[in-house]
Scaffold this motif. Structure first.
Motif: not given
Length: 220
Positions: A59, A64, A68
């Protein structure tokens, strides 16, 4: 977006937490992270000299998924606290593991994982975002190539192991399994970066809901 197994490669940062035009954290997300860090600092009841708070991992990059975590690293100056560095790290690790298990903290549906890191240590991440400065320490580069790993054998072992753990009341074994998974991830990133085999294995286990199953078993 390109999808390879459980890894998703995007052209923009996660719009749930960033303004994709300015590439800055959304104000409410930044405010929430600051609140969480303040709560963590009060919770641990151990002296800590916070120098920065940083987001790393998927992230803080382009890989991502909707599962995540937001990996929040509290960067601390261990020298200010009058304890041996190794002992202090062990203490912080124990406290943050307790915190992560006790509090199911999410921001916009994304799980938040807390870490404490000595300012003298480094971390390998495609991107590093300073929450305190509200700017990039290391702006992530678009992802073009990465090595894929076949973790099928290890994943199958963990599936069976976790299936046994969630059926019994051995709290210590469950905690050890959770700690082992996070250590696998930590060591993999430290040695091979975000795309190491251990980090990929951790994500597969997490994305299958197996890590959550362990955490929920502790709550019963």
């Amino acid at each position: 977006m390109r999808l390879v197994e459980d890894i998703q490669i995007h052209e923009t940062l996660n719009p749930k937490i960033y303004n994709v035009t300015t590439k800055q954290l959304l104000p409410d997300v930044r405010s929430k992270i600051i609140d969480i860090v303040n709560h963590f600092e009060d919770y641990i009841e151990v002296p800590i000299e916070i120098v920065d708070v940083q987001i790393v991992g998927s992230n803080a990059s382009y890989n991502y998924t909707d599962k995540s975590d937001i990996d929040v690293h509290i960067i601390a100056n261990y020298d200010v606290v009058n304890k041996e560095t190794e002992l202090l790290q062990q203490l912080y690790n124990a406290k943050r593991e307790q915190y992560n298990r006790k509090f199911d903290i999410e921001i916009r549906g994304l799980q938040v994982e807390m870490y404490v890191q000595d300012i003298k240590s480094g971390i390998t991440s495609n991107g590093i975002y300073s929450v305190c400065d509200n700017s990039w320490v290391k702006e992530p580069k678009p992802i073009k190539n990465f090595k894929q790993h076949d973790n099928s054998k290890e994943l199958d072992k963990w599936r069976k192991h976790i299936a046994v753990l969630v059926k019994n009341d051995d709290e210590r074994s469950i905690i050890d399994a959770i700690d082992t998974l996070y250590l696998i991830r930590h060591n993999s990133i430290a040695v091979d970066g975000e795309y190491g085999a251990g980090n990929h294995l951790f994500k597969e286990i997490r994305n299958l809901g197996l890590l959550d199953a362990l955490k929920k078993r502790l709550e019963k």
